[in-house]
Design an enzyme around this catalytic site. Sequence first.
Site, PDB file in Angstrom:
ATOM      1  N   LYS A  38      25.261  15.831  10.787  1.00 15.12           N
ATOM      2  CA  LYS A  38      25.310  14.592  11.594  1.00 15.12           C
ATOM      3  C   LYS A  38      24.932  13.390  10.734  1.00 15.12           C
ATOM      4  CE  LYS A  38      25.029  16.174  16.273  1.00 15.12           C
ATOM      5  NZ  LYS A  38      24.288  17.185  16.950  1.00 15.12           N
ATOM      6  N   SER A 122      15.334  15.804  29.261  1.00 13.46           N
ATOM      7  CA  SER A 122      15.154  16.226  30.657  1.00 13.46           C
ATOM      8  C   SER A 122      14.391  17.546  30.670  1.00 13.46           C
ATOM      9  CB  SER A 122      16.516  16.444  31.319  1.00 13.46           C
ATOM     10  OG  SER A 122      17.354  15.349  31.083  1.00 13.46           O
ATOM     11  N   CYS A 262      23.412  19.070  31.248  1.00 18.92           N
ATOM     12  CA  CYS A 262      22.419  18.550  32.200  1.00 18.92           C
ATOM     13  C   CYS A 262      22.517  19.173  33.598  1.00 18.92           C
ATOM     14  CB  CYS A 262      22.568  17.041  32.328  1.00 18.92           C
ATOM     15  SG  CYS A 262      22.290  16.174  30.791  1.00 18.92           S
ATOM     16  N   ARG A 331      29.634  21.969  25.961  1.00 16.68           N
ATOM     17  CA  ARG A 331      28.489  22.769  26.397  1.00 16.68           C
ATOM     18  C   ARG A 331      28.617  23.166  27.870  1.00 16.68           C
ATOM     19  NH1 ARG A 331      23.606  19.163  24.164  1.00 16.68           N
ATOM     20  NH2 ARG A 331      25.062  17.537  24.829  1.00 16.68           N
TER      21      ARG A 331
HETATM   22  N1  LIG Z   1      24.118  14.569  27.313  1.00 12.82           N
HETATM   23  C1  LIG Z   1      23.824  13.911  28.434  1.00 12.82           C
HETATM   24  O1  LIG Z   1      24.691  13.480  29.164  1.00 12.82           O
HETATM   25  C2  LIG Z   1      22.381  13.685  28.842  1.00 12.82           C
HETATM   26  C3  LIG Z   1      22.090  12.721  29.819  1.00 12.82           C
HETATM   27  C4  LIG Z   1      20.781  12.516  30.193  1.00 12.82           C
HETATM   28  C5  LIG Z   1      19.774  13.287  29.617  1.00 12.82           C
HETATM   29  N2  LIG Z   1      20.082  14.227  28.682  1.00 12.82           N
HETATM   30  C6  LIG Z   1      18.993  15.005  28.089  1.00 12.82           C
HETATM   31  O2  LIG Z   1      18.719  14.443  26.809  1.00 12.82           O
HETATM   32  C7  LIG Z   1      18.325  15.491  25.896  1.00 12.82           C
HETATM   33  C8  LIG Z   1      19.238  15.481  24.697  1.00 12.82           C
HETATM   34  O3  LIG Z   1      20.544  15.792  25.110  1.00 12.82           O
HETATM   35  P1  LIG Z   1      21.815  15.495  24.213  1.00 12.82           P
HETATM   36  O4  LIG Z   1      22.988  15.699  25.080  1.00 12.82           O
HETATM   37  O5  LIG Z   1      21.656  14.202  23.494  1.00 12.82           O
HETATM   38  O6  LIG Z   1      21.713  16.687  23.158  1.00 12.82           O
HETATM   39  P2  LIG Z   1      22.459  16.776  21.743  1.00 12.82           P
HETATM   40  O7  LIG Z   1      22.476  18.201  21.392  1.00 12.82           O
HETATM   41  O8  LIG Z   1      23.726  15.999  21.794  1.00 12.82           O
HETATM   42  O9  LIG Z   1      21.494  15.989  20.752  1.00 12.82           O
HETATM   43  C9  LIG Z   1      20.231  16.459  20.385  1.00 12.82           C
HETATM   44  C10 LIG Z   1      20.041  16.257  18.908  1.00 12.82           C
HETATM   45  O10 LIG Z   1      18.704  16.654  18.566  1.00 12.82           O
HETATM   46  C11 LIG Z   1      18.733  17.265  17.281  1.00 12.82           C
HETATM   47  N3  LIG Z   1      17.498  18.033  17.132  1.00 12.82           N
HETATM   48  C12 LIG Z   1      17.162  19.233  17.664  1.00 12.82           C
HETATM   49  N4  LIG Z   1      15.906  19.560  17.332  1.00 12.82           N
HETATM   50  C13 LIG Z   1      15.429  18.552  16.567  1.00 12.82           C
HETATM   51  C14 LIG Z   1      14.187  18.324  15.930  1.00 12.82           C
HETATM   52  N5  LIG Z   1      13.174  19.178  16.040  1.00 12.82           N
HETATM   53  N6  LIG Z   1      14.053  17.193  15.202  1.00 12.82           N
HETATM   54  C15 LIG Z   1      15.070  16.300  15.085  1.00 12.82           C
HETATM   55  N7  LIG Z   1      16.257  16.467  15.685  1.00 12.82           N
HETATM   56  C16 LIG Z   1      16.431  17.579  16.417  1.00 12.82           C
HETATM   57  C17 LIG Z   1      20.008  18.059  17.299  1.00 12.82           C
HETATM   58  O11 LIG Z   1      20.441  18.353  15.993  1.00 12.82           O
HETATM   59  C18 LIG Z   1      20.958  17.109  18.033  1.00 12.82           C
HETATM   60  O12 LIG Z   1      21.656  16.254  17.152  1.00 12.82           O
HETATM   61  C19 LIG Z   1      18.369  16.781  26.704  1.00 12.82           C
HETATM   62  O13 LIG Z   1      17.102  17.032  27.230  1.00 12.82           O
HETATM   63  C20 LIG Z   1      19.320  16.452  27.828  1.00 12.82           C
HETATM   64  O14 LIG Z   1      19.088  17.244  28.975  1.00 12.82           O
HETATM   65  C21 LIG Z   1      21.364  14.430  28.263  1.00 12.82           C
END
Ligand SMILES: NC(=O)c1ccc[n+]([C@@H]2O[C@H](COP(=O)([O-])OP(=O)(O)OC[C@H]3O[C@@H](n4cnc5c(N)ncnc54)[C@H](O)[C@@H]3O)[C@@H](O)[C@H]2O)c1
Length: 422
Positions: A38, A122, A262, A331
């Site tokens: 990334k 979340s 989610c 996902r």
């Molecule tokens: N995708 C959505 O629509 C959405 C909306 C609202 C809330 N959320 C919540 O937000 C959170 C993130 O979701 P997302 O969709 O962005 O996930 P994602 O997988 O797209 O992004 C998460 C990122 O975190 C990185 N990561 C993992 N462990 C790490 C660490 N220890 N240190 C640094 N980076 C790390 C991963 O490599 C990844 O790039 C989740 O809890 C999700 O439920 C997601």
Amino acid sequence: MSFSSVGVIGLGYVGLPLAKLLAERGLHVVGVDVDKAKIQHLYAGISYISDLDDAEIQQLMACGYFEATEDYSKLTDTDAIIICVPTPVNDKGEPILKYIQLAGQHLEPVLLNKQLVVLESSTYPGTTEEVLLPILQGNGKRVGEDFYLAYSPERINPGDKRFHLTEMPKIISGVTKACLEKITALYSPIYQKVVPVSSPRAAEMAKITENSQRFINISFVNEIVRFCEKMNINVWEVIEAVNTKPYGNLYFYPGPGIGGHCIPVDPLYLQWKAREIGSDVEFITIAKKVNDSMPHYILSRLTRLLDASTLKDKSILLVGVTYKKDVNDLRESSAVHIMSLLIEQGANVSYHDPFVPRLTLHGQQYDSVELTSDIISSVDCVLLLVDHSNLPLDVIVANAKLVFDTKNAASRLGAFDHVKYL
Ligand SMILES: NC(=O)c1ccc[n+]([C@@H]2O[C@H](COP(=O)([O-])OP(=O)(O)OC[C@H]3O[C@@H](n4cnc5c(N)ncnc54)[C@H](O)[C@@H]3O)[C@@H](O)[C@H]2O)c1
């Protein structure tokens, strides 16, 4: 109390748009991600999420306010750090909190400058105080004095251009009064409206309740689909009629099953926590049962539409494989599950998705095919699973032998005998 630099941990669907927003507001942003690919994509000016295009990534990288790194030590000089890491479930539907825990462990040594830490992932109520706080306090640091800890759920809706991030009311909470004051100072200038609540657990519960409500209601509509089929009632006509009620109604539409990181996941966090404290949320059990059965229902309906006893050797062209429209996120995608079941049943499967050029399933690689008249007319059925904007529906309808449209997308073109709806 002002902030000039912010760290964002996790540069995914949530973290990257947030980092961009903060950089646009003139904050120096340090984005940290463990995924080397990334970081490389960002510096190469290539987007990996559908909400941002390459030009926007190039603009972000050139603006002078953003850097991306794997190195947590670069967070030492920031004023606030926002955690946006994944919160998936395991095969048993139990929370996987290791991403939050690892982020906390890496973060603790760099909390040297009274920074504010905000968890945005979340999760079930209690996570901020029961899981993250003990990690950050590990070496005798005191919350509210040596560092500040807050929880604020992210409410972004990928693929939806109707609302700018800043228009989404931002629920905020702090472990102590001073923590709440800090997050208020961070977010009040960024978001049009902040919604303070009394504790992180209230904020965690708010997020998980809104997503559970959606999960339960869409599952209910999907259950109504089966009833309507048996009664020979057009469910879409029913929903349209229901939606004319000006009060007390929520707008939910049927589909081939709920996916994404989610909506089908967060309710399981709530249910897990409920059971841990000797309670339950039975609506979630029922909604999950309906949702899990949707791919099988779609296949049984497809078999009946083809007037066949089996889908073996039937050629099926799936249109859309992502978990919802206008995103590139696979996902928990119901469409992928359906594709997988079709392959298992011996169907000849192909797919088209403008957001997913390639897909590997059962060890075999599939490339998204063009929607040419030749390809469309050569298959037994076009199975429309995702109503991405700008799909050539007219070409599909004009050339297909049979269309099974699970999103009611083609109905606006008129009535056709060979186009069937969920
Ligand atoms: N995708 C959505 O629509 C959405 C909306 C609202 C809330 N959320 C919540 O937000 C959170 C993130 O979701 P997302 O969709 O962005 O996930 P994602 O997988 O797209 O992004 C998460 C990122 O975190 C990185 N990561 C993992 N462990 C790490 C660490 N220890 N240190 C640094 N980076 C790390 C991963 O490599 C990844 O790039 C989740 O809890 C999700 O439920 C997601």
